[in-house]
Enzyme design. Structure first.
Site, short mmCIF file in Angstrom:
data_model
loop_
_atom_site.label_atom_id
_atom_site.label_comp_id
_atom_site.label_asym_id
_atom_site.label_seq_id
_atom_site.Cartn_x
_atom_site.Cartn_y
_atom_site.Cartn_z
N HIS A 100 0.80 4.49 11.83
CA HIS A 100 0.17 3.99 10.61
C HIS A 100 0.93 2.76 10.06
CE1 HIS A 100 -1.55 4.13 6.57
NE2 HIS A 100 -0.37 4.30 6.06
C1 HEM Z 1 6.42 2.27 5.46
C2 HEM Z 1 5.45 3.09 5.66
C3 HEM Z 1 4.00 2.83 5.29
C4 HEM Z 1 3.29 1.66 5.24
C5 HEM Z 1 3.78 0.25 5.58
C6 HEM Z 1 1.95 1.99 4.81
C7 HEM Z 1 0.93 1.09 4.60
C8 HEM Z 1 -0.35 1.40 4.17
C9 HEM Z 1 -1.37 0.44 3.86
C10 HEM Z 1 -1.22 -1.06 3.97
C11 HEM Z 1 -2.48 1.11 3.50
C12 HEM Z 1 -3.83 0.51 3.06
C13 HEM Z 1 -4.72 0.24 4.26
C14 HEM Z 1 -5.98 -0.52 3.86
O1 HEM Z 1 -6.18 -0.82 2.68
O2 HEM Z 1 -6.78 -0.82 4.76
C15 HEM Z 1 -2.17 2.52 3.55
C16 HEM Z 1 -3.05 3.53 3.27
C17 HEM Z 1 -2.74 4.87 3.37
N1 HEM Z 1 -1.49 5.41 3.66
FE1 HEM Z 1 0.18 4.39 4.15
N2 HEM Z 1 1.88 3.34 4.64
C18 HEM Z 1 3.11 3.90 4.91
C19 HEM Z 1 3.46 5.23 4.84
C20 HEM Z 1 2.57 6.26 4.60
C21 HEM Z 1 2.92 7.66 4.61
C22 HEM Z 1 4.34 8.20 4.86
C23 HEM Z 1 1.77 8.35 4.37
C24 HEM Z 1 1.55 9.84 4.30
C25 HEM Z 1 2.36 10.77 4.71
C26 HEM Z 1 0.70 7.38 4.19
C27 HEM Z 1 -0.60 7.70 3.92
C28 HEM Z 1 -1.61 6.79 3.68
C29 HEM Z 1 -2.98 7.15 3.39
C30 HEM Z 1 -3.55 8.57 3.31
C31 HEM Z 1 -3.69 5.94 3.20
C32 HEM Z 1 -5.19 5.78 2.91
C33 HEM Z 1 -5.89 5.43 4.23
C34 HEM Z 1 -7.36 5.78 4.24
O3 HEM Z 1 -7.94 6.10 3.21
O4 HEM Z 1 -7.96 5.74 5.37
N3 HEM Z 1 1.23 6.12 4.33
N4 HEM Z 1 -0.85 2.66 3.96
#
Ligand code: HEM
Length: 223
Positions: free
Chosen positions: A169
């Site tokens: 991710h």
């Molecule tokens: C450094 C680590 C991480 C980065 C750089 C990151 C980055 C991102 C970004 C940029 C998005 C938005 C994507 C979009 O708008 O298209 C997102 C969404 C999300 N992230 Fe992360 N994330 C990180 C860690 C995590 C962790 C540890 C979790 C959960 C254990 C998580 C769960 C989620 C979820 C559930 C979404 C929503 C995606 C969806 O609705 O399909 N993220 N993240």
């Protein structure tokens, strides 16, 4: 960039929640690895002493679970599979090569993100349930040893799968330039939206156009 060139993508509550998840998940994952693999005991120093790791690790896991359930409520409707996802999956080789065909409609999240979303939600649920069963201080006395052993086994498997999924991710977030900025400031450029989420972009533009039409109609009437 001009504000008119930007589209609002992620609400403030979700952005705050995501920051909390990143911090707590990192601490929970590192401390969990130190508990499971003695050779990785140094990872536990993120929480201080081994005693603190035992006390804090389950609470951090609960915080991650609660925050993810909030994201589930806020974002589940954007992550429901639909027929456009089949076309996206069929073109996965082009997506990986960076030549995503412009005629494949992509909503707010693409099929890969949806898969990741449901994977994260399922694995955190397994971790939460098995974690409660093996939580010696409060709950494990209520379960027979066979169930506790099974819980430990599935807790470890789910944790490793979730850590791998999160590495994927984070990698994807870095790979698709502009998405991390969207998660921090809440808005993305129109060009980014048009390129990566064409159907969502069209829907947002239609909404903005309709709102502007309504305002100008009201102004006409009040003249
Ligand atoms: C450094 C680590 C991480 C980065 C750089 C990151 C980055 C991102 C970004 C940029 C998005 C938005 C994507 C979009 O708008 O298209 C997102 C969404 C999300 N992230 Fe992360 N994330 C990180 C860690 C995590 C962790 C540890 C979790 C959960 C254990 C998580 C769960 C989620 C979820 C559930 C979404 C929503 C995606 C969806 O609705 O399909 N993220 N993240």
């Amino acid at each position: 960039m001009n504000k008119k060139e930007m589209i609002y993508r992620t609400p403030l509550s979700v952005r705050f929640c995501h920051i909390g998840i990143v911090i707590c998940f990192l601490l929970a994952a590192l401390s969990g690895l130190s508990l499971f693999f003695p050779s990785l005991h140094l990872f536990g120093s993120v929480l201080g002493t081994p005693q603190l790791v035992r006390v804090l690790h389950p609470f951090l896991g609960c915080v991650v679970f609660i925050l993810l359930m909030f994201m589930l409520i806020k974002l589940a409707h954007h992550n429901l599979p639909n027929k456009d996802d089949v076309r996206w999956v069929k073109n996965i080789d082009k997506v990986i090569a960076g030549n995503e065909p412009s005629d494949v409609p992509v909503g707010k999240y693409n099929a890969g993100q949806k898969f990741l979303f449901w994977g994260i939600m399922s694995l955190i649920t397994v971790l939460f349930i098995t974690g409660l069963i093996m939580w010696r201080r409060y709950f494990s006395d209520y379960f027979p040893i066979e169930i506790i052993r099974l819980a430990i086994f599935f807790h470890a498997i789910a944790a490793i799968c979730l850590i791998l999924l999160i590495i994927g991710h984070a990698y994807m977030a870095i790979w698709v330039k502009g998405s991390i900025k969207g998660m921090i400031v809440g808005s993305v450029s129109r060009a980014w939206a048009r390129k990566n989420h064409s159907k969502w972009y069209r829907d947002e533009m239609e909404k903005t156009y309709k709102d502007e039409q309504q305002i100008s109609n009201q102004q006409e009437i009040s003249k």
